[in-house]
Design a protein around this motif. Sequence first.
Motif, PDB file in Angstrom:
ATOM      1  N   CYS A   1     -43.993   4.515  35.397  1.00 10.90           N
ATOM      2  CA  CYS A   1     -44.493   3.321  34.718  1.00 10.90           C
ATOM      3  C   CYS A   1     -45.267   2.477  35.737  1.00 10.90           C
ATOM      4  N   PRO A   2     -46.562   2.764  35.917  1.00  8.79           N
ATOM      5  CA  PRO A   2     -47.331   2.106  36.986  1.00  8.79           C
ATOM      6  C   PRO A   2     -47.330   0.575  36.900  1.00  8.79           C
ATOM      7  N   SER A   3     -47.183   0.019  35.693  1.00 11.19           N
ATOM      8  CA  SER A   3     -47.263  -1.446  35.590  1.00 11.19           C
ATOM      9  C   SER A   3     -45.899  -2.125  35.751  1.00 11.19           C
ATOM     10  N   ILE A   4     -44.876  -1.362  36.136  1.00  7.52           N
ATOM     11  CA  ILE A   4     -43.536  -1.961  36.177  1.00  7.52           C
ATOM     12  C   ILE A   4     -43.439  -3.058  37.249  1.00  7.52           C
ATOM     13  N   ALA A   5     -42.811  -4.186  36.888  1.00  2.00           N
ATOM     14  CA  ALA A   5     -42.539  -5.247  37.865  1.00  2.00           C
ATOM     15  C   ALA A   5     -41.137  -4.998  38.416  1.00  2.00           C
ATOM     16  N   VAL A   6     -40.998  -5.189  39.723  1.00  4.19           N
ATOM     17  CA  VAL A   6     -39.692  -4.941  40.347  1.00  4.19           C
ATOM     18  C   VAL A   6     -39.204  -6.223  41.018  1.00  4.19           C
ATOM     19  N   THR A   7     -38.003  -6.642  40.671  1.00  6.02           N
ATOM     20  CA  THR A   7     -37.371  -7.780  41.348  1.00  6.02           C
ATOM     21  C   THR A   7     -36.034  -7.299  41.907  1.00  6.02           C
ATOM     22  N   ALA A   8     -35.461  -8.081  42.823  1.00  3.51           N
ATOM     23  CA  ALA A   8     -34.212  -7.617  43.452  1.00  3.51           C
ATOM     24  C   ALA A   8     -33.430  -8.778  44.046  1.00  3.51           C
ATOM     25  N   ASP A   9     -32.204  -8.480  44.465  1.00  2.00           N
ATOM     26  CA  ASP A   9     -31.380  -9.420  45.240  1.00  2.00           C
ATOM     27  C   ASP A   9     -31.265  -8.870  46.649  1.00  2.00           C
ATOM     28  N   VAL A  10     -31.194  -9.785  47.626  1.00  2.00           N
ATOM     29  CA  VAL A  10     -31.016  -9.375  49.017  1.00  2.00           C
ATOM     30  C   VAL A  10     -30.117 -10.394  49.712  1.00  2.00           C
ATOM     31  N   ILE A  11     -29.304  -9.890  50.632  1.00  2.00           N
ATOM     32  CA  ILE A  11     -28.402 -10.766  51.392  1.00  2.00           C
ATOM     33  C   ILE A  11     -28.824 -10.715  52.863  1.00  2.00           C
ATOM     34  N   VAL A  12     -28.904 -11.881  53.513  1.00  2.00           N
ATOM     35  CA  VAL A  12     -29.140 -11.872  54.967  1.00  2.00           C
ATOM     36  C   VAL A  12     -27.886 -12.382  55.671  1.00  2.00           C
ATOM     37  N   GLY A  13     -27.699 -11.900  56.916  1.00  2.00           N
ATOM     38  CA  GLY A  13     -26.585 -12.393  57.721  1.00  2.00           C
ATOM     39  C   GLY A  13     -25.249 -11.780  57.375  1.00  2.00           C
ATOM     40  N   PHE A  14     -25.262 -10.580  56.793  1.00  2.00           N
ATOM     41  CA  PHE A  14     -24.000  -9.862  56.566  1.00  2.00           C
ATOM     42  C   PHE A  14     -23.393  -9.574  57.947  1.00  2.00           C
TER      43      PHE A  14
END
Length: 457
Positions: A295-308
């Motif tokens: 799906c070339p038009s797919i938008a991707v979002t995510a969660d990320v943690i810093v300082g683990f």
Amino acid sequence: MKRRVYIETYGCQMNEHDTERMLRLLEGISYSETKEPRDADFILINTCSVREKPEHKVYSALGRFKRLKEENGVIIGVAGCVAQQEGERLLDRIPYLDMVIGTQAIPMLPQLLQAIEVSGKRVCETSFGKNGKYLGAILAQKPLDKIKSYVTIMQGCDHFCSFCIVPYVRGREQSRPSREIIEEVTHLAGMGLKEICLLGQNVNGYGKGFEEEISFSELLKRVNAIAGIERIRFTTSHPRDLSEGLIRVYSSLSKVCEHIHLPFQSGSNKILKAMHRGYTRELYLEKIDRLRETCPSIAVTADVIVGFPGEEEEDFSETLDLIEKVRFDDLFSFKYSARKGTRAAEFEDRVEEKVKQNRLSILQEIQREITLQKNQALVGSVEEILVEGPSKQSDRDVTGRTRSNKIVNGEGDIKSLAGKLAPVRIIKAFPHSVRGEILDRNKIESQVTDTIYVAMP
Ligand code: SAM
Ligand code: SF4
């Protein structure tokens, strides 16, 4: 007698949805919602304990409502993850608190409240598993003044990521029978809702260990067939459980919107292992490639943690590298916060607060630029939005979202457009939204590209 409830909600979509369910349950015992705590007969704080900051908010909120308790004897309750975690301790700590209601006790809310009204006694209900009906929806009897809704498809989580409190406060993974889900979505479609978002901590695991043999992709297929529903979203997906079958729904099911929220948490294999996430950065990147091929038009979002705990400069650089490689449409980024009872809370080599803050700022700056560039790339294109309501900025504007979940504001008449799908030409990009010009559908049919109106299978 008519009474009023004020609910304050912290945390994720799960909590927002629980608040809605509690409001509907309370309607059944003659409570209506008020947005003003001073007018309420019952104040409920629906809490979150995923990180330290939202957890602290419950105590400051309780502090604010103490005066009202003294003035008019309002009943005060705490629901959600903090309630589940603290239980009786909350009653001990806050002498003016009347009710503690855990995450799986929601169906008991009316009877608990009525018991307090009659006896004045304080109550605490946090047992797990007593409420087989926890996942069952309370179907609205009158049309909802709404355009989209969440539908819970599962509760709890079996992943036990080492940083996460969710499995302890929401219990183990439990899927809801597909028949019930279909019934609820059909009911919502009958009330005129256009978009639904299937909700669970790990929706990709839907059906696992369930007597009914059904996968998440199969569930989506059935929901896709429900007349009246125009758009389907789901959250949250887990990279480990994102199957090829599920990736393919983005090209085979016309109502599934071109957006995935796929938290990666860290770009370093060493940290991913310590987090107990069950995948590597290479596997994550492979799944993103497969999603974009399908799906070339797919938008991707995510969660990320810093300082683990144990995150060194080179681990953080790998996180930044992954962000640059994927170029997320948006990111939810958090500083690691130790949660009592989780495995990571016992880990040594904690990262200093100022290092965490510095890493978070660097990461957010990089992502801000990527998000803006992604929004700028939309300028000139025609997108389809579902008009959700008036814009916050101006009453001459309406607001809606594209299928890829971008917020679009544009001039338009809310009375005629609310709940409608409208083509929009994007004319300006901002860091968190875009501006569009709403077009006359009949005049533009020929100009619309097939990345906007997804090709039917
Ligand atoms: N089930 C989802 C998943 O696996 O990605 C998300 C659940 S959690 C409610 C939402 C996000 O909060 C997580 O993706 C993670 O980034 C963040 N989070 C959870 N625990 C955290 C912690 N102890 N410190 C900082 N962030 C945390
Ligand atoms: Fe928490 Fe991990 Fe479960 Fe998500 S998958 S809810 S981060 S334990």
